[in-house]
Scaffold this motif. Sequence first.
Motif, PDB file in Angstrom:
ATOM      1  N   ASN A   1      19.870 -12.764  32.582  1.00 49.31           N
ATOM      2  CA  ASN A   1      20.346 -13.953  31.597  1.00 49.31           C
ATOM      3  C   ASN A   1      21.755 -14.506  32.154  1.00 49.31           C
ATOM      4  OD1 ASN A   1      23.071 -11.679  30.919  1.00 49.31           O
ATOM      5  ND2 ASN A   1      22.204 -11.915  28.961  1.00 49.31           N
ATOM      6  N   ILE A   2      22.355 -15.445  31.732  1.00 50.74           N
ATOM      7  CA  ILE A   2      23.217 -16.438  32.419  1.00 50.74           C
ATOM      8  C   ILE A   2      24.588 -16.241  31.793  1.00 50.74           C
ATOM      9  CG2 ILE A   2      24.199 -18.237  32.655  1.00 50.74           C
ATOM     10  CD1 ILE A   2      20.986 -20.359  31.834  1.00 50.74           C
ATOM     11  N   LYS A   3      25.376 -15.648  32.710  1.00 53.65           N
ATOM     12  CA  LYS A   3      26.780 -15.088  32.768  1.00 53.65           C
ATOM     13  C   LYS A   3      27.266 -16.723  32.263  1.00 53.65           C
ATOM     14  CE  LYS A   3      25.089 -10.912  33.519  1.00 53.65           C
ATOM     15  NZ  LYS A   3      24.499 -10.605  32.425  1.00 53.65           N
ATOM     16  N   PHE A   4      28.268 -16.747  31.034  1.00 50.79           N
ATOM     17  CA  PHE A   4      29.049 -17.156  30.545  1.00 50.79           C
ATOM     18  C   PHE A   4      30.688 -16.552  30.193  1.00 50.79           C
ATOM     19  CE2 PHE A   4      25.378 -18.547  29.040  1.00 50.79           C
ATOM     20  CZ  PHE A   4      25.551 -19.554  29.564  1.00 50.79           C
ATOM     21  N   GLY A   5      31.659 -17.361  31.353  1.00 51.23           N
ATOM     22  CA  GLY A   5      33.394 -16.741  31.572  1.00 51.23           C
ATOM     23  C   GLY A   5      33.354 -15.890  32.614  1.00 51.23           C
ATOM     24  N   ARG A   6      34.369 -15.190  33.085  1.00 52.94           N
ATOM     25  CA  ARG A   6      35.160 -14.115  33.830  1.00 52.94           C
ATOM     26  C   ARG A   6      34.351 -13.416  33.339  1.00 52.94           C
ATOM     27  NH1 ARG A   6      40.824 -15.458  36.933  1.00 52.94           N
ATOM     28  NH2 ARG A   6      39.093 -17.265  37.992  1.00 52.94           N
ATOM     29  N   GLN A   7      34.716 -12.512  32.283  1.00 54.63           N
ATOM     30  CA  GLN A   7      34.019 -11.469  31.608  1.00 54.63           C
ATOM     31  C   GLN A   7      33.100 -11.212  31.911  1.00 54.63           C
ATOM     32  OE1 GLN A   7      35.525 -10.607  27.377  1.00 54.63           O
ATOM     33  NE2 GLN A   7      34.973  -8.175  27.408  1.00 54.63           N
ATOM     34  N   GLU A   8      32.335 -12.288  31.928  1.00 55.62           N
ATOM     35  CA  GLU A   8      30.601 -11.638  31.870  1.00 55.62           C
ATOM     36  C   GLU A   8      30.175 -11.241  33.444  1.00 55.62           C
ATOM     37  OE1 GLU A   8      28.001 -13.642  29.358  1.00 55.62           O
ATOM     38  OE2 GLU A   8      29.112 -13.392  27.493  1.00 55.62           O
ATOM     39  N   ILE A   9      30.517 -12.816  34.090  1.00 53.57           N
ATOM     40  CA  ILE A   9      30.922 -12.509  35.427  1.00 53.57           C
ATOM     41  C   ILE A   9      31.464 -11.533  36.407  1.00 53.57           C
ATOM     42  CG2 ILE A   9      31.644 -13.178  37.690  1.00 53.57           C
ATOM     43  CD1 ILE A   9      31.106 -16.574  36.127  1.00 53.57           C
ATOM     44  N   ALA A  10      32.607 -10.971  35.427  1.00 51.59           N
ATOM     45  CA  ALA A  10      33.009  -8.760  35.853  1.00 51.59           C
ATOM     46  C   ALA A  10      31.913  -8.570  35.814  1.00 51.59           C
ATOM     47  CB  ALA A  10      34.166  -9.631  35.283  1.00 51.59           C
ATOM     48  N   SER A  11      31.097  -8.099  34.358  1.00 51.24           N
ATOM     49  CA  SER A  11      30.566  -7.333  34.189  1.00 51.24           C
ATOM     50  C   SER A  11      28.872  -6.963  35.496  1.00 51.24           C
ATOM     51  CB  SER A  11      29.931  -7.960  33.254  1.00 51.24           C
ATOM     52  OG  SER A  11      30.862  -6.904  32.244  1.00 51.24           O
TER      53      SER A  11
END
Length: 75
Positions: free
Chosen positions: A54-64
């Motif tokens: 799925n699409i990642k939103f924001g640095r926290q999700e991008i970091a994961s």
Amino acid sequence: FNSPILAVPADLSESDSISDTIIHWLKTVCSNNSEAIVNLYAVDGVLLGTVAENIKFGRQEIASYFDMFVKKRLS
């Protein structure tokens, strides 16, 4: 060059090409340093990850995503 998705390093001038930015991104991804990779993205950036479900939103999700991505590359 500034984008709402990609945080461009401060040392890049507007005369630098988009290809220079992409090369910088690729070199950073190849470093396998997830923190450095994530820092390339704006705080409210969006990632359409190659192996993401799925699409990642924001640095926290991008970091994961990049934590998982780097672990897969190193294994």
